[in-house]
Design a protein around this motif. Structure first.
Motif, PDB file in Angstrom:
ATOM      1  N   ILE A 149      78.177 -29.090   0.742  1.00 54.11           N
ATOM      2  CA  ILE A 149      77.154 -30.029   1.204  1.00 54.11           C
ATOM      3  C   ILE A 149      77.731 -30.975   2.250  1.00 54.11           C
ATOM      4  O   ILE A 149      77.029 -31.407   3.172  1.00 54.11           O
TER       5      ILE A 149
ATOM      6  N   TYR B 228      67.156 -30.494   2.215  1.00 49.40           N
ATOM      7  CA  TYR B 228      67.726 -31.533   1.357  1.00 49.40           C
ATOM      8  C   TYR B 228      66.616 -32.341   0.672  1.00 49.40           C
ATOM      9  O   TYR B 228      65.476 -32.378   1.135  1.00 49.40           O
TER      10      TYR B 228
ATOM     11  N   THR C  10      71.966 -37.776  -1.447  1.00 50.08           N
ATOM     12  CA  THR C  10      71.368 -36.558  -0.878  1.00 50.08           C
ATOM     13  C   THR C  10      71.894 -35.339  -1.611  1.00 50.08           C
ATOM     14  O   THR C  10      73.102 -35.218  -1.862  1.00 50.08           O
TER      15      THR C  10
ATOM     16  N   TRP D 281      70.820 -30.793  -2.402  1.00 50.85           N
ATOM     17  CA  TRP D 281      70.062 -29.654  -1.882  1.00 50.85           C
ATOM     18  C   TRP D 281      68.606 -29.764  -2.319  1.00 50.85           C
ATOM     19  O   TRP D 281      68.291 -30.312  -3.370  1.00 50.85           O
TER      20      TRP D 281
END
Length: 487
Positions: free
Chosen positions: A93, A143, A164, A166
């Motif tokens: 990420i 996201y 934040t 997925w």
């Protein structure tokens, strides 16, 4: 871009009011963004020495252990959406966020990248969760972002905490974690912010403004430093212009507007003070039905402190009730012309500045006598020493602070002298004091303002040496006319 229901994602799981997201999409379009374009401006300088950075980073490092092995990136941003720091233990990420520039040194406000979690939290001054398809730009739809604003020790928005993950991850706890981290950051900033007390949350009062029948407004309230602003406001109202009154908190913006309106006609004046962001909807319901009624004016205070979606609502409301060739049914107040929300600017014809009280020294004694008489119910005298002390003080809280101090003093006597005034009046501008320092400062002032007391007398009563008390007088910038050095 036409944002109809086909363009805007319909997600029944959305935790926030849909009007907020819809308003954010409209703002994103007005900024000239397209769904396939982002403008995350980069700056080479990030303030890593600020209280926000220090406290936020400490809180996020503690949260990082809780979220170990989870694909969550945690960030601190400033009030403009500049990402100051980013923490994560998931390399995938991290690399992905680098590709969309959600990284330290980049601005991620709505104006730069459209609707996103941290941008919406800062625009609306409220916790926000933006899921995959709710992002304006397609590059962010992989996201889910949760963010909450961080409040500084003075009560202003310092920045945000943004989490934040997925878009296909379960985000149920994400917003709660962001809110908790933001609250912890605010609390830590308060604890380390030189002992300052947090400003109370606004209540969003709506009340009717009545004329002061105990004194003539011209003789008592239209003091020299106020007359120019009053005349300008009265002239603007007479010409049918929509007015914004600008000035620091407590300068009397609402009073100025209501007095100028009453010079022209008898009408009902309602004042609507801004609430906490989560209370805006019921606040609007309180006064919006009155807007546009005959002989009614609504003064909406602090429009610069309202969530962005609320200023969109106001713009639509004002556009519908705007008068032609008559007094406008609304007035707004703001900290400055630059702070007037963009959507309201086309609906405001003139901005009138009310100077702070420290720039109006000739107003202080007349206003002090007015407020004291108002509180006492009869004329109140100020001694020359009390008048000098009031005039020498810089009044950071402006007229509102002066009113409070004089009402407290008038409750004690018909003739106000130094020892009737609050200790704060004898303190010059300086660093905020801890609670213990404030107690010490107040005790020194209490001794010094007793009639006939010298600095040596005060030192003896407090058990201090003369050198010590002089040092503390300088430290706390205490100035009692005639009893302490002014240098």
């Amino acid at each position: 871009m036409n944002l109809d229901d086909r363009a805007f994602p319909a997600d029944p799981r959305s935790p926030g009011p849909r009007p907020r997201l819809r308003a954010s999409w409209r703002r994103s379009a007005r900024y000239g963004l397209t769904t396939d374009e982002m403008r995350p401006v980069f700056t080479g300088s990030v303030d890593t020495g600020s209280l926000l950075y220090e406290c936020g980073s400490e809180v996020l490092r503690g949260l990082q252990s809780t979220l170990a092995n989870e694909p969550v990136s945690m960030m601190i941003t400033d009030a403009d959406g500049l990402v100051l720091s980013r923490l994560t233990e998931d390399p995938a990420i991290d690399r992905s966020l680098d590709r969309v520039h959600l990284a330290p040194g980049f601005y991620f406000s709505e104006r730069n990248v459209g609707t996103n979690g941290l941008g919406l939290a800062l625009a609306d001054r409220a916790p926000s969760l933006v899921r995959a398809e709710e992002h304006y730009c397609t590059g962010l739809r992989g996201y889910t972002c949760a963010a909450a604003p961080v409040v500084d020790p003075g009560g202003a928005i310092a920045g945000s905490v943004n989490l934040t993950t997925w878009s296909d991850s379960a985000p149920e706890l994400l917003l709660a974690l962001a809110q908790s981290a933001a609250a912890s950051t605010s609390a830590l900033m308060l604890a380390r912010g030189a002992g300052r007390t947090a400003q109370p949350a606004p209540h969003g009062e709506v009340f009717r403004v009545y004329a002061d029948r105990t004194r003539s407004p011209e003789s008592e309230l239209l003091t020299p430093g106020w007359r120019n602003a009053f005349s300008e406001a009265r002239s603007a109202f007479r010409r049918g212009l929509a007015v914004a009154v600008a000035g620091e908190p407590g300068t009397g913006k609402t009073a100025l507007a209501s007095l100028a309106r009453r010079e022209l006609r008898t009408e009902r004046v309602l004042s609507a003070r801004p609430p906490a962001p989560e209370d805006v909807e019921p606040w609007l319901e309180l006064w919006v039905p009155e807007l546009g009624k005959d002989s009614t004016c609504v003064i909406v205070s602090g429009v610069d402190r309202l969530p962005a979606w609320a200023t969109s609502e106001l713009a639509a409301l004002f556009g519908r009730v705007r008068a032609h060739d008559d007094l406008q049914p609304y007035v707004v107040t703001t900290a400055s012309a630059d702070d007037l929300p963009e959507e309201l600017r086309p609906l405001v014809d003139v901005v009138i500045d009310v100077p702070a009280l420290r720039f109006r020294p000739d107003d202080i004694v007349p206003l002090a006598k007015h407020f004291a008489a108002q509180a006492r119910g009869r004329e109140v005298e100020l001694t020359p020493a009390a008048a000098r002390a009031l005039t020498a003080f810089d009044w950071p809280g402006n007229v509102r602070q002066l009113r409070r101090v004089l009402r407290e003093a008038a409750a004690k006597a018909d003739r106000i002298d130094l020892h009737h005034l609050a200790p704060e009046v004898f303190t010059g501008p300086g660093h905020p004091l801890s609670r213990l320092q404030a107690v010490e400062r107040d005790e020194i002032v209490r001794c010094l303002i007793e009639p006939g007391t010298t600095v040596a007398d005060a030192a003896h009563e407090l058990g201090l040496g003369r050198a010590t008390i002089y040092r503390k007088i300088r430290q706390y910038r205490i100035n009692v006319p005639g009893r302490t050095p002014t240098s």
